[in-house]
Write a protein that holds these residues in place. Structure first.
Motif, short mmCIF file in Angstrom:
data_model
loop_
_atom_site.label_atom_id
_atom_site.label_comp_id
_atom_site.label_asym_id
_atom_site.label_seq_id
_atom_site.Cartn_x
_atom_site.Cartn_y
_atom_site.Cartn_z
N LEU A 92 -36.30 -60.29 17.21
CA LEU A 92 -34.84 -60.37 17.05
C LEU A 92 -34.13 -59.11 17.53
CD1 LEU A 92 -34.57 -62.11 13.56
CD2 LEU A 92 -33.93 -63.09 15.76
N VAL A 93 -34.77 -57.96 17.35
CA VAL A 93 -34.09 -56.71 17.69
C VAL A 93 -34.58 -56.07 18.99
CG1 VAL A 93 -33.48 -56.20 15.30
CG2 VAL A 93 -35.64 -55.32 16.21
N ASN A 94 -35.77 -56.44 19.45
CA ASN A 94 -36.33 -55.75 20.61
C ASN A 94 -36.64 -56.65 21.81
OD1 ASN A 94 -36.37 -52.98 19.75
ND2 ASN A 94 -37.90 -53.61 18.23
N ILE A 95 -36.29 -57.93 21.70
CA ILE A 95 -36.42 -58.84 22.84
C ILE A 95 -35.08 -59.54 23.04
CG2 ILE A 95 -37.56 -60.92 23.72
CD1 ILE A 95 -40.01 -60.16 22.07
N ASN A 96 -34.63 -59.58 24.26
CA ASN A 96 -33.42 -60.34 24.59
C ASN A 96 -33.79 -61.82 24.58
OD1 ASN A 96 -31.40 -61.79 26.10
ND2 ASN A 96 -30.67 -59.82 26.90
N LEU A 97 -33.29 -62.55 23.60
CA LEU A 97 -33.71 -63.94 23.44
C LEU A 97 -33.16 -64.86 24.54
CD1 LEU A 97 -33.48 -64.41 19.57
CD2 LEU A 97 -35.37 -63.56 20.96
N GLU A 98 -32.16 -64.42 25.25
CA GLU A 98 -31.63 -65.22 26.35
C GLU A 98 -32.49 -65.06 27.61
OE1 GLU A 98 -27.56 -64.35 27.00
OE2 GLU A 98 -26.91 -65.04 25.03
N THR A 99 -32.82 -63.82 27.95
CA THR A 99 -33.61 -63.58 29.16
C THR A 99 -35.11 -63.56 28.86
OG1 THR A 99 -33.61 -61.16 28.87
CG2 THR A 99 -31.75 -62.17 30.07
N ARG A 100 -35.48 -63.45 27.57
CA ARG A 100 -36.87 -63.38 27.13
C ARG A 100 -37.57 -62.12 27.65
NH1 ARG A 100 -39.33 -67.69 24.90
NH2 ARG A 100 -38.00 -69.49 24.49
N GLU A 101 -36.80 -61.08 27.88
CA GLU A 101 -37.36 -59.82 28.34
C GLU A 101 -37.24 -58.76 27.25
OE1 GLU A 101 -35.22 -59.07 31.93
OE2 GLU A 101 -36.69 -60.17 33.16
N ILE A 102 -38.21 -57.84 27.24
CA ILE A 102 -38.19 -56.76 26.25
C ILE A 102 -37.04 -55.80 26.57
CG2 ILE A 102 -39.48 -54.80 25.32
CD1 ILE A 102 -42.05 -56.39 25.97
N LYS A 103 -36.29 -55.43 25.56
CA LYS A 103 -35.15 -54.54 25.75
C LYS A 103 -35.63 -53.12 26.10
CE LYS A 103 -32.15 -57.01 22.50
NZ LYS A 103 -31.37 -56.90 21.23
N LYS A 104 -34.85 -52.43 26.90
CA LYS A 104 -35.19 -51.06 27.28
C LYS A 104 -35.03 -50.10 26.12
CE LYS A 104 -34.00 -51.63 32.18
NZ LYS A 104 -33.13 -51.16 33.30
N ASN A 105 -34.03 -50.32 25.28
CA ASN A 105 -33.79 -49.44 24.14
C ASN A 105 -34.39 -50.06 22.87
OD1 ASN A 105 -32.29 -47.57 25.69
ND2 ASN A 105 -30.47 -48.86 25.52
N HIS A 106 -35.33 -49.33 22.28
CA HIS A 106 -36.04 -49.83 21.10
C HIS A 106 -35.21 -49.67 19.84
CE1 HIS A 106 -38.83 -49.40 17.64
NE2 HIS A 106 -39.48 -50.37 18.24
N THR A 107 -35.21 -50.69 18.99
CA THR A 107 -34.56 -50.63 17.68
C THR A 107 -35.63 -50.60 16.60
OG1 THR A 107 -32.60 -51.82 18.41
CG2 THR A 107 -33.07 -51.86 16.05
N SER A 108 -35.51 -49.62 15.69
CA SER A 108 -36.47 -49.46 14.61
C SER A 108 -35.88 -49.98 13.31
CB SER A 108 -36.86 -47.99 14.45
OG SER A 108 -37.82 -47.83 13.43
N LEU A 109 -36.61 -50.84 12.63
CA LEU A 109 -36.19 -51.39 11.35
C LEU A 109 -36.81 -50.61 10.20
CD1 LEU A 109 -36.74 -55.18 12.17
CD2 LEU A 109 -34.54 -53.99 12.11
#
Length: 289
Positions: A92-109
């Motif tokens: 939910l926070v580290n993959i773009n669910l529309e493009t299905r690609e891993i985001k460049k900027n990491h989000t830490s929970l």
């Protein structure tokens, strides 16, 4: 390269498959509970609730407590469920669910487990709080991932030797907590120690009903283990999976345990519900300090 549909499954509304939630539905600080009924026991303290949903045993509620946005999720029982929950939250926070690609900027929970457990040490009484310094994987889930960089081979080797661990079982793995979050949760009233995570409630935790177990002395071996002053203090079914997956995915995690039983002396809390509520109140207050 986009992640295939078979690997990251989404519902028709684009929510993640099991949790049935979207990125906007979760806060950056998330409380895990096992029992779905315990979600409401936490959110009853919230000033407001903005979202709630449930699919199977996974109940989610997001709201505000004293100005801090929090999410509470019930995971159900066991490390296999944790594998689902942590991976889908990370998606939910580290993959773009529309493009299905891993985001460049990491989000830490920040992930905090509030659960019940039984103490293995006589000096850790019922109706107390325990913070897991490490999770000891006795169930094998983490072997599905590349864990060399996050494991603790010295402690693991000492445990295998001390228990004469069967080579037919999964090799034990020891994972530390997220120290920044753990420091926030710690206090003089909270015990600390290694939490062993079993893959079941009966045989895997040394309980005997009608089935003989592989090593009837294993619980005593676990109780007596001591590595440079670090003892195994309690036994449950989620902590090592939370710690391992969060370490691998770059999230902070801490496991807070309400001790409702002491297996060393055979006692059980007369009011387990109260100690759980006390731990909920303690944890919520620590999160906003």
């Amino acid at each position: 390269m986009p992640i295939k549909q078979s690997e990251l499954i989404l519902n028709p509304d684009e929510s993640v498959y099991h949790l049935n939630i979207k990125p906007a539905h979760i806060a950056s600080t998330i409380i895990f509970v096992g029992d779905q009924d315990r979600v409401d026991k936490i959110t009853q303290y919230f000033d407001s609730i903005e979202f709630t949903t449930q699919k199977r045993e996974f109940k989610t509620a997001t709201g505000h407590y004293k100005g801090k946005r929090l999410t509470v999720i019930s995971t159900g029982i066991g490390p296999d469920n944790i594998d689902i929950v942590v991976n889908e939250l990370d998606a939910l926070v580290n993959i773009n669910l529309e493009t299905r690609e891993i985001k460049k900027n990491h989000t830490s929970l920040n992930i905090i487990r509030i659960g019940t457990s039984g103490s293995l040490q006589k000096e850790i009484p019922i109706n107390s709080f325990l913070l897991s310094s490490h999770g000891l994987d006795l169930n094998g889930l983490l072997h599905s991932y590349q864990i060399d960089e996050i494991s603790n081979p010295e402690i693991e080797a000492a445990f295998v030797k001390h228990t004469n661990w069967s080579s037919k079982k999964s090799y034990p793995i020891v994972i530390s907590n997220g120290d920044t979050l753990a420091n926030k949760m710690a206090s003089k009233k909270v015990y600390q120690g290694i939490t062993a995570t079993a893959g079941g409630f009966y045989g895997p935790q040394g309980r005997v009903l009608r089935l003989a177990i592989q090593d009837p002395n294993l619980n005593h071996k676990i109780d007596s283990f001591n590595f440079n002053g670090n003892k195994i203090t309690n036994l449950e079914m989620e902590t090592s999976a939370i710690y391992g997956l969060c370490k691998l995915l770059g999230h902070n995690a801490v496991s807070m345990n309400a001790i409702i039983a002491n297996r060393a002396n055979g006692t059980f809390s007369e009011n387990p519900g109260k100690i759980v509520i006390d731990l909920i109140e303690y944890t919520l207050q620590k999160l906003v300090e």
